[in-house]
Write a protein that holds these residues in place. Structure first.
Motif, PDB file in Angstrom:
ATOM      1  N   LEU A 153     -57.262  27.031 -51.137  1.00 20.40           N
ATOM      2  CA  LEU A 153     -56.072  27.324 -50.146  1.00 20.40           C
ATOM      3  C   LEU A 153     -54.987  27.069 -51.296  1.00 20.40           C
ATOM      4  O   LEU A 153     -54.654  25.953 -51.689  1.00 20.40           O
ATOM      5  CB  LEU A 153     -55.969  26.442 -48.931  1.00 20.40           C
ATOM      6  CG  LEU A 153     -57.208  26.313 -48.073  1.00 20.40           C
ATOM      7  CD1 LEU A 153     -56.756  25.464 -47.090  1.00 20.40           C
ATOM      8  CD2 LEU A 153     -57.337  27.797 -47.791  1.00 20.40           C
ATOM      9  N   THR A 154     -53.886  28.138 -51.148  1.00 16.76           N
ATOM     10  CA  THR A 154     -52.763  28.075 -52.021  1.00 16.76           C
ATOM     11  C   THR A 154     -51.536  28.756 -51.438  1.00 16.76           C
ATOM     12  O   THR A 154     -50.554  28.488 -51.938  1.00 16.76           O
ATOM     13  CB  THR A 154     -53.086  28.796 -53.480  1.00 16.76           C
ATOM     14  OG1 THR A 154     -53.461  30.226 -53.041  1.00 16.76           O
ATOM     15  CG2 THR A 154     -54.121  28.200 -54.387  1.00 16.76           C
ATOM     16  N   ASP A 155     -51.628  29.205 -50.278  1.00 14.34           N
ATOM     17  CA  ASP A 155     -50.467  29.709 -49.703  1.00 14.34           C
ATOM     18  C   ASP A 155     -49.594  28.741 -48.954  1.00 14.34           C
ATOM     19  O   ASP A 155     -50.136  27.466 -48.932  1.00 14.34           O
ATOM     20  CB  ASP A 155     -51.193  30.628 -48.325  1.00 14.34           C
ATOM     21  CG  ASP A 155     -52.033  29.838 -47.572  1.00 14.34           C
ATOM     22  OD1 ASP A 155     -51.432  29.503 -46.186  1.00 14.34           O
ATOM     23  OD2 ASP A 155     -52.960  29.429 -47.663  1.00 14.34           O
ATOM     24  N   ARG A 156     -48.455  29.021 -48.852  1.00 13.90           N
ATOM     25  CA  ARG A 156     -47.347  28.074 -48.758  1.00 13.90           C
ATOM     26  C   ARG A 156     -47.527  27.086 -47.470  1.00 13.90           C
ATOM     27  O   ARG A 156     -47.473  25.904 -47.297  1.00 13.90           O
ATOM     28  CB  ARG A 156     -45.975  28.579 -48.530  1.00 13.90           C
ATOM     29  CG  ARG A 156     -45.395  29.192 -49.858  1.00 13.90           C
ATOM     30  CD  ARG A 156     -44.060  29.829 -49.616  1.00 13.90           C
ATOM     31  NE  ARG A 156     -43.111  28.913 -48.934  1.00 13.90           N
ATOM     32  CZ  ARG A 156     -41.822  29.200 -48.520  1.00 13.90           C
ATOM     33  NH1 ARG A 156     -41.778  30.837 -48.339  1.00 13.90           N
ATOM     34  NH2 ARG A 156     -41.288  28.653 -47.903  1.00 13.90           N
ATOM     35  N   GLU A 157     -48.260  27.861 -46.330  1.00 15.69           N
ATOM     36  CA  GLU A 157     -48.290  27.209 -45.110  1.00 15.69           C
ATOM     37  C   GLU A 157     -49.438  26.225 -45.125  1.00 15.69           C
ATOM     38  O   GLU A 157     -49.256  25.193 -44.477  1.00 15.69           O
ATOM     39  CB  GLU A 157     -48.634  28.365 -44.230  1.00 15.69           C
ATOM     40  CG  GLU A 157     -47.574  29.462 -43.601  1.00 15.69           C
ATOM     41  CD  GLU A 157     -47.481  30.394 -44.590  1.00 15.69           C
ATOM     42  OE1 GLU A 157     -48.357  30.586 -45.511  1.00 15.69           O
ATOM     43  OE2 GLU A 157     -46.568  31.364 -44.174  1.00 15.69           O
ATOM     44  N   SER A 158     -50.716  26.670 -45.749  1.00 14.71           N
ATOM     45  CA  SER A 158     -51.762  25.563 -45.873  1.00 14.71           C
ATOM     46  C   SER A 158     -51.202  24.510 -46.609  1.00 14.71           C
ATOM     47  O   SER A 158     -51.521  23.225 -46.335  1.00 14.71           O
ATOM     48  CB  SER A 158     -53.003  26.389 -46.697  1.00 14.71           C
ATOM     49  OG  SER A 158     -53.505  27.230 -45.914  1.00 14.71           O
ATOM     50  N   LEU A 159     -50.659  24.559 -47.817  1.00 13.56           N
ATOM     51  CA  LEU A 159     -49.962  23.520 -48.659  1.00 13.56           C
ATOM     52  C   LEU A 159     -48.890  22.740 -47.931  1.00 13.56           C
ATOM     53  O   LEU A 159     -49.077  21.484 -48.161  1.00 13.56           O
ATOM     54  CB  LEU A 159     -49.440  23.931 -49.935  1.00 13.56           C
ATOM     55  CG  LEU A 159     -50.404  24.813 -50.983  1.00 13.56           C
ATOM     56  CD1 LEU A 159     -49.481  25.357 -52.125  1.00 13.56           C
ATOM     57  CD2 LEU A 159     -51.605  23.882 -51.247  1.00 13.56           C
ATOM     58  N   ALA A 160     -48.386  23.278 -46.978  1.00 12.39           N
ATOM     59  CA  ALA A 160     -47.260  22.436 -46.320  1.00 12.39           C
ATOM     60  C   ALA A 160     -48.182  21.435 -45.073  1.00 12.39           C
ATOM     61  O   ALA A 160     -48.019  20.441 -45.017  1.00 12.39           O
ATOM     62  CB  ALA A 160     -46.385  23.564 -45.448  1.00 12.39           C
ATOM     63  N   VAL A 161     -49.095  22.033 -44.522  1.00  8.81           N
ATOM     64  CA  VAL A 161     -50.006  21.217 -43.575  1.00  8.81           C
ATOM     65  C   VAL A 161     -50.556  20.146 -44.160  1.00  8.81           C
ATOM     66  O   VAL A 161     -50.927  18.957 -43.578  1.00  8.81           O
ATOM     67  CB  VAL A 161     -51.075  22.181 -43.034  1.00  8.81           C
ATOM     68  CG1 VAL A 161     -52.190  21.439 -42.150  1.00  8.81           C
ATOM     69  CG2 VAL A 161     -50.639  23.186 -41.979  1.00  8.81           C
ATOM     70  N   TYR A 162     -51.050  20.415 -45.526  1.00 11.11           N
ATOM     71  CA  TYR A 162     -51.831  19.302 -46.229  1.00 11.11           C
ATOM     72  C   TYR A 162     -50.982  18.215 -47.011  1.00 11.11           C
ATOM     73  O   TYR A 162     -51.076  17.281 -47.610  1.00 11.11           O
ATOM     74  CB  TYR A 162     -52.699  19.716 -47.351  1.00 11.11           C
ATOM     75  CG  TYR A 162     -53.866  20.137 -46.440  1.00 11.11           C
ATOM     76  CD1 TYR A 162     -55.238  19.391 -46.040  1.00 11.11           C
ATOM     77  CD2 TYR A 162     -54.100  21.604 -46.137  1.00 11.11           C
ATOM     78  CE1 TYR A 162     -56.281  19.805 -45.513  1.00 11.11           C
ATOM     79  CE2 TYR A 162     -55.464  22.040 -45.668  1.00 11.11           C
ATOM     80  CZ  TYR A 162     -56.450  21.161 -45.395  1.00 11.11           C
ATOM     81  OH  TYR A 162     -57.433  21.515 -44.403  1.00 11.11           O
ATOM     82  N   GLY A 163     -49.475  18.534 -46.700  1.00 14.36           N
ATOM     83  CA  GLY A 163     -48.288  17.675 -47.155  1.00 14.36           C
ATOM     84  C   GLY A 163     -48.085  16.521 -46.466  1.00 14.36           C
ATOM     85  O   GLY A 163     -47.316  15.933 -46.853  1.00 14.36           O
ATOM     86  N   TYR A 164     -48.753  16.558 -45.450  1.00 16.10           N
ATOM     87  CA  TYR A 164     -48.620  15.327 -44.347  1.00 16.10           C
ATOM     88  C   TYR A 164     -49.977  14.559 -44.051  1.00 16.10           C
ATOM     89  O   TYR A 164     -51.007  15.251 -44.004  1.00 16.10           O
ATOM     90  CB  TYR A 164     -48.258  15.801 -43.103  1.00 16.10           C
ATOM     91  CG  TYR A 164     -46.706  16.321 -43.077  1.00 16.10           C
ATOM     92  CD1 TYR A 164     -45.508  15.699 -43.188  1.00 16.10           C
ATOM     93  CD2 TYR A 164     -46.535  17.760 -43.550  1.00 16.10           C
ATOM     94  CE1 TYR A 164     -44.296  16.254 -43.192  1.00 16.10           C
ATOM     95  CE2 TYR A 164     -45.258  18.258 -43.637  1.00 16.10           C
ATOM     96  CZ  TYR A 164     -44.044  17.414 -43.613  1.00 16.10           C
ATOM     97  OH  TYR A 164     -42.866  17.991 -43.627  1.00 16.10           O
TER      98      TYR A 164
END
Length: 456
Positions: A19-30
């Motif tokens: 996963l490299t899309d912005r939405e996925s990376l944002a989800v895994y940022g927390y």
């Protein structure tokens, strides 16, 4: 992170599981830790030990950090990665074996804890560790944090049940420790070292745990106390009477009100504290221990004592405790859940310290937790946008943790050190303790790529 490097990682797990899309990376940022966020460079979802090993070898060669992650229920920032690779375990979710002859279960790290409970209990067996997040948290995360739970008083914590591990080390080498044998003193005992290592020493891909026979029966009780101190003294008296309940949980007035507003389970709103108590085992022993618990609570001025009439009512009472965090989290935008842990004889003075710190710094703290093993969860209801209030909350927790250490306790009983508590660790273990821990970390991970920045 170079795109060419990401493409190499994609070839290991497949494009679908990188996963490299912005939405996925944002989800895994927390994760579940307040005030903390990050942004990984890529999230990988491997399906096998070999895929994890290949990922680790590639990252080790490139010097890229790797953060293991389960369901993200971590409460100390332990599953956050800034710019590196997150390796998430949800695809590795098989209960590989339940061995009824050897009383063991072998699972992959992404197995949800309650799924293992259901599987083994359907066979008349029992896996006791039951963290509050058991319907969401994974077995890999439980092992990494040495999770406890409501049954920890009688049955112990995750470390007491881990018999064998398959662990991928920082350089991609696969290490197998322990197994199904009950006795094994060959060489250093590595399982206990790996358990509670918070993803800093290796990546678990297979876990073998001990099972025990399922208790024949249980009785669930709820005791109401008009004063906080009386409830705390009743806890000490139950233990002193050599009654070891499966569950001995505490909720203060702030928590009671929040739970009742949220779950409507019939908790009293005119008391300062309640104790949720469960005894289990042979029916004759359960009856004897339940009577002893009731007598002790009444001696300590319990205003009302309730015994669940059936399984449905018992579940309703247990729900009051299991929904405590969710109920408190509804009150204000930011919920700081901590776990100051003290010897059981110090529960009463620790509760006094928490109340005094809340008054001194003018913050709202609701306290609940595993009173029977001294593991209390002071929970501050705040708003991280209010910097002054946040500063006061942290000042209150500074005093709470200092008091816990002074009482012979610890800064965390089950949530881990991670990012959130590493500034407190030297106060607890001293310079020599930090030096030894760093030496262990360097031996396992000389490049420092596994979950960097955590613990130290």
């Amino acid at each position: 992170m170079q795109q060419s490097f990401i493409k190499e990682l994609q070839t290991i797990v497949g494009d679908r599981y990188a996963l490299t899309d912005r939405e996925s990376l944002a989800v895994y940022g927390y994760d579940s830790t307040p005030e903390l966020e990050s942004r990984p460079g890529v999230v990988l979802l491997p399906g096998t030990t070999e895929e994890v090993a290949r990922i680790m070898r590639l990252c080790h060669e490139a010097g890229v950090c790797v953060t293991p992650r389960g369901s993200g229920t971590n409460l100390s920032g332990g599953s956050l990665s800034a710019g590196g690779v997150v390796v998430q375990t949800s695809r590795m979710n098989a209960i590989v074996e339940v061995d009824e002859e050897n009383l063991t279960a072998t699972v992959e790290p992404g197995v949800i804890t309650s799924a293992l409970h259901r599987e083994v209990e359907g066979r008349g067996l029992f896996y006791p560790p039951d963290p509050g997040s058991m319907n969401i948290s994974t077995m890999g995360g439980n092992v990494a944090e040495n999770s406890g739970g409501l049954r920890g008083l009688k049955y112990g914590v995750t470390a007491d049940y881990v018999m064998g591990l398959t662990t991928v080390l920082a350089d991609g080498e696969v290490l197998r420790t322990g197994g199904k044998v009950v006795k094994d003193v060959a060489g250093y005992s590595l399982n206990p070292l790996l358990v509670s290592s918070e993803g800093t020493l290796g990546f678990f891909t297979s876990i073998t745990v001990k099972l025990i026979p399922k208790p024949r029966t249980k009785t669930t009780m709820l005791a109401h106390f008009p004063e906080l101190h009386q409830a705390a003294l009743a806890v000490s008296a139950i233990i002193a009477a050599k009654v070891i309940p499966a569950t001995l949980e505490f909720l203060d007035k702030v928590t009671i009100k929040c739970v009742e507003d949220y779950a409507h389970v019939g908790l009293p709103l005119d008391v300062e504290a309640v104790l949720l108590i469960e005894v289990d085992g042979h029916p004759a022993v359960v009856a004897e221990e339940a009577a002893a618990v009731e007598a002790i609570c009444k001696r300590h001025r319990c205003s009302f004592f309730q015994t669940a009439r059936d399984a449905e009512e018992a579940l309703k009472l247990a729900t009051a405790r299991r929904t405590a965090l969710s109920a408190l989290a509804r009150v204000k935008p930011t919920t700081i859940l901590e776990d100051a842990t003290v010897p059981r004889s110090c529960v009463a003075p620790m509760l006094t310290v928490i109340q005094e710190a809340a008054r001194k710094y003018n913050v709202t703290i609701g306290t609940f937790g595993h009173a029977g093993d001294g593991n209390l969860h002071p929970t501050c209801l705040t708003d991280e946008r209010d910097q002054d209030e946040i500063a006061r909350a942290h000042a209150a927790f500074d005093e709470i943790f200092d008091a816990a250490i002074a009482m012979g306790g610890t800064i965390t009983g089950e949530h881990g050190v991670g990012l959130a508590k590493k500034r407190y660790l030297p106060r607890l273990v001293g310079e020599s303790g930090i030096r030894v821990m760093r030496g262990i970390k360097n031996a396992f991970d000389p490049k420092g790529i596994l979950n960097p920045g955590k613990v130290f």
